[in-house]
Write an enzyme that holds these catalytic residues in place. Structure first.
Site, PDB file in Angstrom:
ATOM      1  CB  CYS A  85     -28.200   7.833 -10.062  1.00  0.00           C
ATOM      2  SG  CYS A  85     -27.793   8.715  -8.542  1.00  0.00           S
ATOM      3  CD  GLU A 132     -23.974   6.715  -8.876  1.00  0.00           C
ATOM      4  OE1 GLU A 132     -24.566   7.618  -9.528  1.00  0.00           O
ATOM      5  OE2 GLU A 132     -24.510   6.071  -7.968  1.00  0.00           O
TER       6      GLU A 132
END
Length: 467
Positions: free
Chosen positions: A261, A227
């Site tokens: 993010c 990720e």
């Protein structure tokens, strides 16, 4: 030695020793031994442990929140909310785990078949500082439910949080070795990935870190989930509720001081409402209260470190050199610590390197789009594909965005957020694999096919071909 520095004051909070090779070996060996026992435990035992860990997090949420705020600067309110999210994550897998692991019947022309989910072993997690509890729980809760065992290499900034997580798991009654924090720097990760006792790796972090971990995992032929970064688009169309969209855009850009993010980083606004949205959005950014993260009414604290703050300011300066206009903010605040004001960049050339990067701080880039086609082109014109948020009340437009925006996740008329029930992850250079929900649970499990011969074999069984 790891040094934890409070980014709100610049003062040292604590120091933590780096583990020796012998100490690391002891923890890896304990994890390997724990798996031999844990893999055969029944689901009732696993879910009971998950519930007990949830109880520990819930009981200690204020203390855990304070540790995170001191170590990486997020507001105490948001740090406590993060711990509460961890509680929901553990409880989700405790409640739904048995259903998620039920064998699936496989229809066969002859005989019977099932597909079963089985544990695989010790999973190494390499986790960042921005959500120091939730990032870990996203791997740890399904790991425990699966019958696997977890080792954590946490960020150097948040060793206090890492120790606190281990403390919660231990206090909940976890078997020795089931989960352990490894206080080591990044340069010592590669030998761990090569270790045969570790079967898989999951990383949340930068693109550069992802490349290094993927290379090491590839050489060792081990499963890896990545990720990585994102530069999420926040698209606003004329049918949207403009006040709600502008308010959400401010929250999406400055939550966690922009260090997420899936923060909304690039505002892409239809030309018909561009000026009206920009006025509302810029005013909301000006109104943000940047102050003591421990205070209840603070909306944004410092960035995680002076280095991170200066990186963002350097990106803003580079964007201006390439022709972008700084509409407001993005200024260093003259006080000890890692402080800056929220900022808004406009007229950013699409080929500007900064437009292609991730701005990991409270600065937004705002782009004008003539129509939905251009909005989608701008949204996709980056190497990342993690999340996205689209604001429109036209069903046909909603479907276009879901279909055509290159991202692992799309939120409609709301800020994108991770939830325990839904898959989390991206495409392109934002990584691969998924966390959360049944998908995250199954990533590090062995999907075994079980094929049973029919009770009465056909007459021509002796001449049947086999594979």
């Amino acid at each position: 030695m790891f040094t934890s520095i409070n980014p709100a004051t610049g003062e040292t909070v604590a120091t933590y020793p780096e583990l020796t090779d012998a100490e690391v070996e002891k923890k890896v060996a304990a994890a390997h031994a724990a798996f031999a026992q844990w893999r055969t435990t029944d689901l009732a035992t696993r879910t009971a442990l998950l519930s007990a860990i949830a109880d520990q997090f819930e009981t200690n949420k204020q203390r855990l929140g304070e540790i995170a705020t001191r170590e990486m600067g997020k507001t105490l309110k948001s740090a406590v909310a993060e711990v509460e999210k961890c509680v929901s994550g553990f409880r989700y897998y405790a409640e739904h785990g048995p259903k998620l692991l039920e064998p699936v019947e496989v229809p066969l022309a002859k005989g019977t078949g099932t597909a079963r989910w089985l544990p695989t072993g010790v999973v190494l997690a390499i986790m960042p500082w921005n959500f120091p509890y939730w990032q870990v729980v996203r791997f740890l809760a399904p790991c425990i439910l699966a019958g696997n065992v977890g080792l954590l290499k946490h960020a150097s900034l948040t060793q206090g949080c890492a120790q606190a997580i281990e403390e919660m798991v231990t206090a909940a009654g976890a078997p020795q070795g089931l989960f352990a924090n490894l206080g080591i720097p990044s340069r010592r990760v590669a030998p761990l990935i090569e270790d045969d006792r570790i079967v898989a790796v999951t990383l949340t972090g930068s693109e550069g870190a992802g490349i290094k971990v993927a290379e090491a995992a590839g050489r060792a032929l081990k499963k890896v989930v990545l990720e990585l970064g994102g530069s999420d688009p926040f698209v606003v169309m004329p049918s949207a509720d403009l006040d709600a969209a502008a308010k959400a855009a401010v929250t999406g850009r400055i939550q966690n001081a922009g260090q997420s993010c899936i923060c909304a980083k690039r505002m892409i606004v239809h030309t018909d409402i561009y000026d009206a949205f920009l006025d509302k959005f810029a005013q909301g950014m000006r109104d943000a209260k940047v102050d003591d993260p421990m205070a209840e009414d603070t909306t944004m604290g410092p960035l995680s470190s002076v280095e991170q703050r200066d990186t963002v300011l350097d990106q803003v300066a580079t964007a201006q050199e390439k022709g972008a206009r700084l509409l407001m903010g993005a200024e260093k605040i003259d006080r000890p610590g890692a402080w800056m004001t929220p900022g808004v960049l406009v007229d950013v050339p699409l080929d500007d390197p900064v437009a292609q990067e991730e701005l990991f701080g409270p600065v937004a880039m705002v782009f004008r789009a003539a129509d939905i086609d251009e909005a989608i082109r701008i949204a996709n014109d980056v190497p990342f594909g993690l999340g996205s948020s689209v604001w429109t009340n036209e069903p046909a437009e909603q479907e276009r965005f879901v279909r055509d925006i290159e991202a692992g996740m799309t939120a409609i008329n709301q800020i994108l957020a991770s939830v325990p029930e839904a898959p989390f992850g991206g495409v392109k250079r934002s990584g691969h694999g998924r966390e959360l929900g049944p998908w995250g649970l199954h990533e590090f499990m062995n999907l075994k096919a079980v094929l049973s011969a029919p009770e009465t074999a056909p007459k021509d069984a002796g001449s049947a071909a086999t594979d």
